[in-house]
Design a protein around this motif. Structure first.
Motif, PDB file in Angstrom:
ATOM      1  N   PHE A  44      47.180 -37.689 -50.493  1.00 42.42           N
ATOM      2  CA  PHE A  44      46.738 -36.808 -49.397  1.00 42.42           C
ATOM      3  C   PHE A  44      47.906 -36.215 -48.602  1.00 42.42           C
ATOM      4  N   ALA A  64      42.483 -33.296 -54.722  1.00 43.71           N
ATOM      5  CA  ALA A  64      42.640 -34.540 -53.967  1.00 43.71           C
ATOM      6  C   ALA A  64      42.162 -35.690 -54.856  1.00 43.71           C
ATOM      7  N   CYS A  67      37.820 -38.362 -51.288  1.00 40.16           N
ATOM      8  CA  CYS A  67      37.489 -37.756 -49.999  1.00 40.16           C
ATOM      9  C   CYS A  67      36.438 -38.639 -49.352  1.00 40.16           C
ATOM     10  N   LEU A  84      40.509 -31.019 -46.574  1.00 37.78           N
ATOM     11  CA  LEU A  84      41.096 -30.763 -47.898  1.00 37.78           C
ATOM     12  C   LEU A  84      41.047 -29.268 -48.211  1.00 37.78           C
ATOM     13  N   VAL A  89      42.885 -27.240 -51.282  1.00 39.90           N
ATOM     14  CA  VAL A  89      42.367 -28.087 -52.364  1.00 39.90           C
ATOM     15  C   VAL A  89      41.130 -27.427 -52.991  1.00 39.90           C
ATOM     16  N   VAL A  92      38.263 -32.236 -56.407  1.00 38.88           N
ATOM     17  CA  VAL A  92      38.380 -33.596 -55.866  1.00 38.88           C
ATOM     18  C   VAL A  92      38.015 -34.599 -56.961  1.00 38.88           C
TER      19      VAL A  92
END
Ligand code: PGA
Length: 251
Positions: A44, A64, A67, A84, A89, A92
């Motif tokens: 992160f 990422a 989350c 994010l 981003v 995820v």
């Protein structure tokens, strides 16, 4: 979304800030323009710096590694999807076996995270995969099917179209033991069949299914040449720019 070739690098809990910036720069500098999408998934704290580098290349994207499922508020130590999104981003990773093993993540929670990621317009890379005793018992296809059904099959076909699936047999992660191309193909075909049963052949054909577990330059070509293997989720080898770039070039 159409079926795509994706190679995603999961850095896990590795690299200092400076090392992370250097690694991202090296990948961007060596990345050829192609239809293959390369994704970097740094910790992160490195995301916003790596985001600058990722913008240099059209086929380089940011992910990422996890989350939180809630939009915001009193969740000390957690990171929301809007945060994010605000640093660029697009993907995820969810349900990685290390999140399942060390942080107790399972279907109910993962379904909420999947929903939250999709609602924000981001794309989940949903991980599934069996441990060695399950493979040895021969129940791996059932287990992986259950993981997918439990966390994804509440989605509409429209929402599901933005999901990337990563099949990662736990016995192959970080062990140097890779699933054989035949083992990978077999499970990927099972997953595509499962998706076809729920959402129809068109959606299944458009679903991107990655293989993960000790992908290296030496085995990537053979794995990626399997008809249902659309790319890789790469741990260890993504920490070395030359290896990661060689894997990306294996299509
Ligand atoms: P590995 O990790 O490439 O180091 O086996 C893969 C992963 O955990 O995604």
């Amino acid at each position: 979304m159409k079926r795509q070739h994706i190679v995603a690098g999961n850095w896990k809990m590795n690299k200092s800030f400076e090392e992370g910036k250097d690694l991202a720069e090296a990948v961007a500098a060596g990345l050829n323009e192609s239809d293959t999408i390369a994704i970097l998934a740094p910790p992160f704290i490195h995301l916003s710096a790596v985001s600058m580098t990722v913008q240099q290349k059209l086929n380089l994207k940011l992910a990422a590694q996890n989350c939180h499922q809630e939009q915001g508020g009193a969740y000390t130590g957690e990171i929301s999807i809007d945060m994010l999104k605000s640093v660029g981003v697009e993907y995820v990773i969810l349900g990685h076996s290390e999140r399942r093993e060390y942080f107790g993540e399972e279907a109910t929670l993962l379904a909420k995270k999947v929903d939250a990621v999709l609602a924000a317009g981001l794309k989940p890379i949903f991980c599934c995969g069996e441990k060695l005793p399950i493979r040895e018992a021969g129940t791996h296809t059932e287990l992986v099917s259950d993981q997918i059904k439990g966390a994804l099959f509440h989605l509409s076909a429209e929402a599901f179209a933005d999901v990337v699936i990563a099949y990662e047999p736990v016995w192959a992660i970080g062990t140097g033991v890779t699933a054989s191309p035949e083992q990978a193909q077999e499970m990927h075909a099972v997953i595509r069949q499962l998706v076809a049963g729920q959402y129809g052949a068109e959606v299944a054909d458009a679903t991107t299914i990655l293989y993960g577990g000790s992908v290296k330059p030496a085995n990537a070509k053979e794995l990626f040449s399997q008809p249902d293997v659309d790319g890789g989720l790469v741990g260890g080898a993504s920490l070395k720019p030359d290896d990661f770039l060689a894997i990306i070039d294996s299509f």
